[in-house]
Structure formats: C-alpha cells, structure tokens
Scaffold this active site. Structure first.
Site, PDB file in Angstrom:
ATOM      1  N   ASP A 124      31.879 -44.456  59.810  1.00 29.24           N
ATOM      2  CA  ASP A 124      32.333 -45.280  60.929  1.00 29.24           C
ATOM      3  C   ASP A 124      31.173 -45.939  61.677  1.00 29.24           C
ATOM      4  OD1 ASP A 124      34.717 -45.801  62.753  1.00 29.24           O
ATOM      5  OD2 ASP A 124      33.323 -44.906  64.171  1.00 29.24           O
ATOM      6  N   GLU A 140      31.148 -48.676  57.249  1.00 25.11           N
ATOM      7  CA  GLU A 140      31.734 -49.709  58.106  1.00 25.11           C
ATOM      8  C   GLU A 140      30.557 -50.409  58.796  1.00 25.11           C
ATOM      9  OE1 GLU A 140      34.941 -50.483  61.690  1.00 25.11           O
ATOM     10  OE2 GLU A 140      33.547 -48.823  61.820  1.00 25.11           O
TER      11      GLU A 140
HETATM   12  C1  GLC Z   1      35.578 -47.974  64.031  1.00 27.70           C
HETATM   13  C2  GLC Z   1      36.996 -47.518  63.859  1.00 27.70           C
HETATM   14  C3  GLC Z   1      37.742 -47.812  65.130  1.00 27.70           C
HETATM   15  C4  GLC Z   1      37.080 -47.079  66.266  1.00 27.70           C
HETATM   16  C5  GLC Z   1      35.592 -47.398  66.357  1.00 27.70           C
HETATM   17  C6  GLC Z   1      34.865 -46.431  67.238  1.00 27.70           C
HETATM   18  O1  GLC Z   1      35.465 -49.345  64.178  1.00 27.70           O
HETATM   19  O2  GLC Z   1      37.567 -48.113  62.745  1.00 27.70           O
HETATM   20  O3  GLC Z   1      39.107 -47.469  65.036  1.00 27.70           O
HETATM   21  O4  GLC Z   1      37.707 -47.411  67.485  1.00 27.70           O
HETATM   22  O5  GLC Z   1      34.970 -47.327  65.101  1.00 27.70           O
HETATM   23  O6  GLC Z   1      34.727 -45.183  66.623  1.00 27.70           O
END
Ligand code: GLC
Length: 467
Positions: free
Chosen positions: A177, A239
């Site tokens: 994440d 991500e």
């Molecule tokens: C990522 C997740 C999202 C979350 C953010 C903070 O973007 O996909 O849902 O709010 O991280 O952890």
C-alpha cells in the site's frame, strides 16, 4: 501471476449474518474464482483495525480483526485456496499504522514528529500534520493513520516480522500500500510549488506543490530492499502512485507496479494508447482499471464500455487485477455517498451480488452498505447466460492463459485502440460510431455477438481476432 482477483473482504460474502463480509465467507466462494479461472486473490486488509480507513489503519500486523474471523479462519482460507490452485496475496500497509496501534504510544520515536507543521498535505485534504502533546505527528492520509519512520531500524525490523508472519502462514505475496509515501525527506523540508504537472490526478491543493520532499525520497530503494529481504521471492506488487517514468527504484525490488496512468486515462483510444505505451516501456506494469478507491468499470468508463474495458484489462501483457463485482459489471452506490468513508469511497464498495434476491446472497442480515442492483446484475443469472459480461470475462481469462508472450501497439483508425498480443489482434472501439478495425481474421472473442463484422467494429465494442 496473470490474473489477480481483488477481494474487498467487508463486501464479498458474509457467513455469520452480521452484515459484514468475512474470511469464512470468502472461503465459501472460492469456487467462483476457480470457475472464473483467475490465478490468485488479493485480500484488502483483514488486520485488527479501528476502521477509520476500513483496514488501512492497522492496529496489529499479526492478527485478524474479529469482524473478519481469526487466524484459524485465515489458515483455513489459505489451505483451501491452495488446494484449488489459487494463490493468495495479502495487502500490507507499511507507510503508517493506526494511532491506536500500541506502537504509537509505546514507541513514539518510530513515527515522524515536528514542533511545527511544514507545508505537506494529506492525500485526503488539509495539513498532513496533527497536534499531539505539544508536537505534531505526520499523517500522509487520515489523522488516524500516523506515518512510520522507515529510517528507524526498529521500525524496519518490526515490519519485516509482520511480512514474514503471513508468508510463514502460507500467503504467496503482497500488494504493498501507498509505497511511494514510504520515505520522505529526512530534513522534512517544505515541498516547493509545482512547476510541471504531476502526471496523475491529485487534489487541487496537492497539485500546486511538487511532491519532492513529502514522499518518494531518493533513498527509498533502501527501504524497498528491506521489504524484499523479508519476503524472499514472494510476489510483490506496489501501489506506486507515480507516473511510470518514475517506477525504476520500485521495480528494482518489486515484481510489478500498478499502472495508474492507464487507470486514470479517459476512455479515448489516443489517451489509452499513450498510457499503455508509456507503461510498457519497461517491464513491470500491473494493470488495474478499477478498485475500492477509484470505482468500478461500469461507472468509470460508462456501462456501454464496461465490456470493452474488461477486454482491454485482460488482454494487456503482465499481471491484471480484476476488482470483485466487475466481472458482472456491477453498479455503484450514489455519487458522493459518505456513510462510512469520509473520502467518499463507499459507493465503490457495495456488497457483491451473487444472486437476484434482495440481499444479493451476500448476507442473511442487514448488509453494512446496501446491495445496489442484485436483481438486475448477479453472478447466478450471468453464469447461465452465454451473452453475459461474466461469460465474456471468463472467456477472456481462459484465452489469456494460453496466449504466448508478445505485445505490439498497432496503428488504427481514430477512436480505435489496437494491439498485437500473442498471435492475436485486439481492437477496441472507444467511440459511439462504427469504426474499421485492423484485423484480418474472424473474432475469437467479442464483447457482443456481431461486434466485429467484415472488419468493422460496432460502437463501444471490442474484439480479439486470430492472426
Ligand atoms: C491506499 C489504499 C486506500 C487507503 C490508502 C491509505 O491508497 O488503497 O484505500 O485509503 O492507501 O492507506
């Protein structure tokens, strides 16, 4: 890893009637994933959490939140997934913990503090600093999510333990994440005004600043190496919310990075082509067109384009991530809905629609978010319908398995995105008019019967042809 199915655990299948999905529920639906033909499932966070950000605010990295079950339920899920040949990816949140994680009070020096805020902004709006006991702690997201200091070796060791914990229990990898926010400028300098566009959508306030100090620090690779060290050769997808031109340090340590340029592209052939072209310059793109943050295929690209979007997602080379419910073109809740998530993402997270009953087969209780349109769109009906979106997605997944490598973008008429892929030609008409497609053979798969006829693609249609 070719096709990964994203499970949003709260909304997949409830097994105990409390209206919230859980691990036993996921286990009971594994056969759907086998039938669909995907290789793996990715579970959005299941850790104990106060749920300020629905699991992305973790208060214990080595347990399961009681709302989802317990460690025994996780073990049973992994076992049954593996028995069916499915791999399981966890979602790890290394950038921040919940402020209710015991670390926050026991080890305040594991977090990032300042006497006065600098100008950094939270992704959800406003200052990224919250006051506490005469100082300020950093939160790149909600104030309930305090950023960890990855330059502190104790933090690295604790997070490595958490990573090993789930791999030892059988998990096959991680979706990582918000990884571009992991390391910040050690001097916590103000971000300067932006002089060029960031390359991906940001809030208006964020777009005014060049995010050169508040994330993606030059030594990020060192922290990524520690993540890789703990994970051995497990599959890691980041991500990475950065344009693909800035992926290199991430791909040095991870297997793949989500191609957000494509996710954010308008449904227009030229823009899609440019995003695919940029994201495939180096290997490592993981494709995603919808998820729990940005919305569903049918709303993002329009109901009329949802099938062609699924065709694009599943025909691109490299891992593709399919969000639960998108295989049936599931709809969303009302725009701006904010029952639970302050950032307005509830509408992308309504329960999975398994059958045409009012609860969609999701729960015997009252669903935490209402079921949107189960009588109109559900798995049971679409399974028996050779012309359904579900049947199309299943056919695409099956074809994808047998496609050899090879990918090349093709020139095509205005409004048509076309590429060669493993001995096939893929063509997608992003317009509302008939368009010529650069294909010779008959369609092997098409978004609707007759979508490709005598070299012409119907409006909003897509097709995969031999040769
Ligand atoms: C990522 C997740 C999202 C979350 C953010 C903070 O973007 O996909 O849902 O709010 O991280 O952890």
């Amino acid at each position: 890893m070719t096709v990964v199915y994203q499970v949003y655990p709260r909304s997949f299948q409830d097994s105990d009637g409390d209206g919230v999905g859980d691990l036993a529920g996921i286990r009971s639906r594994l056969d759907h994933l086998v039938w669909l033909g995907v290789d793996a499932l990715w579970l959005s966070p299941i850790y104990p959490s106060p749920m300020a950000d629905f699991g992305y605010d973790v208060s214990d990295y080595t347990d399961v939140d009681p709302v989802f079950g317990d460690l025994a339920a996780f073990d049973a899920l992994v076992r049954e997934a593996h028995d069916r040949g499915l791999r399981l990816l966890m979602d790890v949140v290394p950038c921040h913990t919940s402020i209710e994680h015991p670390w926050f009070t026991e080890h305040p020096d594991w977090y990032i503090w300042r006497d006065e805020p600098n100008n950094w902004l939270s992704a959800f709006g406003g200052s990224a600093w919250a006051p506490l006991d005469g100082r300020y702690y950093l939160h790149s997201f909600y104030p309930e999510q305090a950023d960890l200091d990855w330059r502190n070796p104790e933090v690295v060791a604790a997070m490595q333990d958490g990573l090993r914990f789930w791999l030892d229990r059988g998990a096959d990898g991680y979706r990582i994440d918000a990884i571009d926010r992991l390391l910040k400028d050690p001097h916590l300098r103000d971000d300067p005004p932006a002089t060029e566009p960031f390359g991906l959508p940001l809030s208006e306030a964020e777009a005014k600043l060049a995010r050169i100090y508040s994330g993606n620090a030059p030594d990020t690779g060192r922290a990524l190496a520690k993540i890789r060290e703990a994970c051995g050769d497990a599959f890691l997808v980041g991500e990475v919310y950065l344009p693909s031109s800035r992926w290199a340090p991430y791909l040095e340590h991870f297997d793949a990075a989500f191609a957000f340029e494509l996710l954010h592209s308008p449904w227009e052939a030229g823009a899609l082509r440019a995003a695919v072209e940029r994201s495939t310059r180096a290997p490592g793109a993981a494709w995603v067109l919808s998820n729990h943050d940005f919305g569903r295929l049918s709303t993002r690209f329009g109901d009329e384009n949802a099938r062609a979007a699924a065709l694009l997602l599943l025909m691109l080379p490299g891992p593709a991530f399919l969000y639960q419910g998108d295989e049936i073109g599931q709809g969303e809740g009302p725009p701006g809905e904010r029952r639970f998530d302050r950032a307005g993402r509830d509408r992308h997270r309504h329960p999975m629609q398994w059958d045409g009953s009012p609860s969609g087969g999701f729960t015997t209780g009252e669903a935490w978010l209402p079921v949107v349109d189960a009588p109109e769109r559900n798995v049971a009906d679409q399974r028996d319908d050779p012309g359904s979106m579900l049947t199309l997605v299943r056919e695409l997944v099956a074809l994808r398995r047998e496609l050899p490598d090879g990918f090349e973008l093709l020139d095509a008429a205005d409004g048509v995105l076309a590429f060669r892929r493993g001995g096939h030609t893929v063509a997608i008409n992003t317009t509302a008019e008939e368009r010529p497609a650069p294909v010779r053979g008959e369609a092997r798969i098409q978004t609707a019967p007759g979508a490709l006829s005598r070299g012409l693609l119907a409006p909003h249609a897509g097709a995969v042809a031999m040769g």
